[in-house]
Motif scaffolding. Structure first.
Motif, PDB file in Angstrom:
ATOM      1  N   ALA A 259       0.694  -1.062  -0.269  1.00  0.00           N
ATOM      2  CA  ALA A 259      -0.034   0.079  -0.016  1.00  0.00           C
ATOM      3  C   ALA A 259       0.951   1.245   0.376  1.00  0.00           C
ATOM      4  N   GLN A 260       1.762   1.465   1.127  1.00  0.00           N
ATOM      5  CA  GLN A 260       2.690   2.463   0.874  1.00  0.00           C
ATOM      6  C   GLN A 260       4.059   2.225  -0.393  1.00  0.00           C
ATOM      7  N   GLY A 261       3.719   1.621  -1.202  1.00  0.00           N
ATOM      8  CA  GLY A 261       4.329   1.473  -2.337  1.00  0.00           C
ATOM      9  C   GLY A 261       3.472   1.866  -3.694  1.00  0.00           C
ATOM     10  N   GLY A 262       2.149   1.785  -3.327  1.00  0.00           N
ATOM     11  CA  GLY A 262       1.935   1.804  -4.211  1.00  0.00           C
ATOM     12  C   GLY A 262       1.276   1.074  -5.380  1.00  0.00           C
ATOM     13  N   VAL A 263       1.468  -0.411  -4.861  1.00  0.00           N
ATOM     14  CA  VAL A 263       1.366  -1.113  -5.807  1.00  0.00           C
ATOM     15  C   VAL A 263       0.508  -2.630  -5.014  1.00  0.00           C
TER      16      VAL A 263
END
Length: 328
Positions: A240-244
């Motif tokens: 989620a933090q890495g947007g994947v």
């Protein structure tokens, strides 16, 4: 004008395993001589381990770490003069001090830059990688050696069947460099010190004597439960933090502790088995070295390629756990 903060990218990897391979059958025969019963079948069924590498008496963590680092530097095409940071994760340092990182620095002829050890047991490499990445991002370093190295055979109670069959020795390393392209996309580190008793080696040296219990002790069931829930949550959070999405991952490289944990985790996250790198059968649990050794093995056999999205995870005594998401 504020300078653009560089990204940090893995540009090389290396691994070092002691030459002596001990199969389950050989280990079972050795243990039988001490009146402890086990078998290849018992070990494989419960752990997925078929063999492990054991360092010869007198071989130190720094020796394995130096060789892994040398190979990683060769792979990345960097010289001793380029390296300005060494972060080394270990639970089996050569000495109380200096740090094993400083010994490796001297062995490799690297002058200047910071060198220090990180202690987070089996999460150590993930902690070390996140630390080095942060230092590169803020401009404190440009080329880092990040190493996980252990001689775990030196802290095992060879009369305790529940732990001595699980571990092996080895070292893995990566070169992490400042880059204009995103490499490490996200990192997440966690700890819960109140759970320290479920996995610890609670001895030390004081006034020239060993105080406490110097051997590794583990509550296997408690570790299993905490490992699976912690790693599953951490994987979701770091993606989620890495947007994947989890489905975007090309490879998952979890800490190589037990095949049951790996299977349970991949099912829980919906990651197919063929996307999970497993070296546990050949290396056993090498603690802080397990993730970099598995990454190096998968890079060298052509599975992990440039551009791949890789999730690396560690979980270990402390209790510690964490994840790093990287674009190779």
């Amino acid at each position: 004008m504020r300078q653009h903060m560089p990204y940090a990218k893995i540009t090389g990897s290396g691994g070092c395993l002691p030459p002596r391979i001990v199969s389950n059958d050989e280990l079972a025969a050795e243990l039988a001589g001490r009146g402890i019963e086990t078998s290849d079948e018992w070990i494989v069924e419960r752990t997925g381990i078929r063999q492990r590498h054991i360092a010869a008496p007198g071989v130190k963590t720094s020796e394995l770490a130096t060789e892994a680092a040398r190979l990683a530097m060769q792979d990345a095409g960097v010289q001793a003069g380029d390296v300005d940071l060494i972060v080394l994760a270990t639970s089996t340092p050569d000495y109380v001090f200096p740090s094993t990182a400083c010994l490796v620095q001297a062995n490799l002829g690297i002058k200047g830059g910071a060198a220090f050890d990180v202690q987070a047991v089996c999460s150590g490499f993930v902690y070390a990688l996140a630390t080095a990445e942060a230092m590169i991002r803020v401009g404190r370093a440009r080329t880092a050696l990040v190493i996980g190295a252990e001689v775990f055979s030196s802290i095992l109670d060879w009369s305790d069947r529940s732990t001595c069959v699980l571990f092996g020795d080895g070292a893995g390393a990566v070169v992490l460099q400042a880059s204009d392209e995103p490499g490490i996309l996200a990192a997440q580190l966690n700890a819960d010190g109140s759970q320290m008793k479920i996995l610890c080696a609670a001895g030390n040296v004081s006034h020239g004597k060993v105080e406490g219990d110097p051997f590794l002790r583990m509550d296997g069931q408690a570790v299993f439960k905490l490992a699976v829930t912690s790693l599953a949550r951490s994987a979701r959070d770091v993606c989620a933090q890495g947007g994947v999405e989890l489905s975007d991952l090309d490879w998952m490289i979890p800490h190589q502790a037990n095949v049951r944990i790996l299977n349970f985790l991949s099912r829980k996250l919906g990651v197919p088995d063929e996307k999970v790198v497993v070296t546990l059968d050949k290396h056993a649990n090498t603690s802080a070295a397990s993730v970099p050794l598995a990454l190096d093995a998968a890079r060298r056999d052509g599975r992990v390629r440039s551009g791949d999205l890789v999730l690396m995870q560690g979980v270990g005594g402390g209790f510690t756990w964490g994840s790093v998401l990287a674009r190779m």
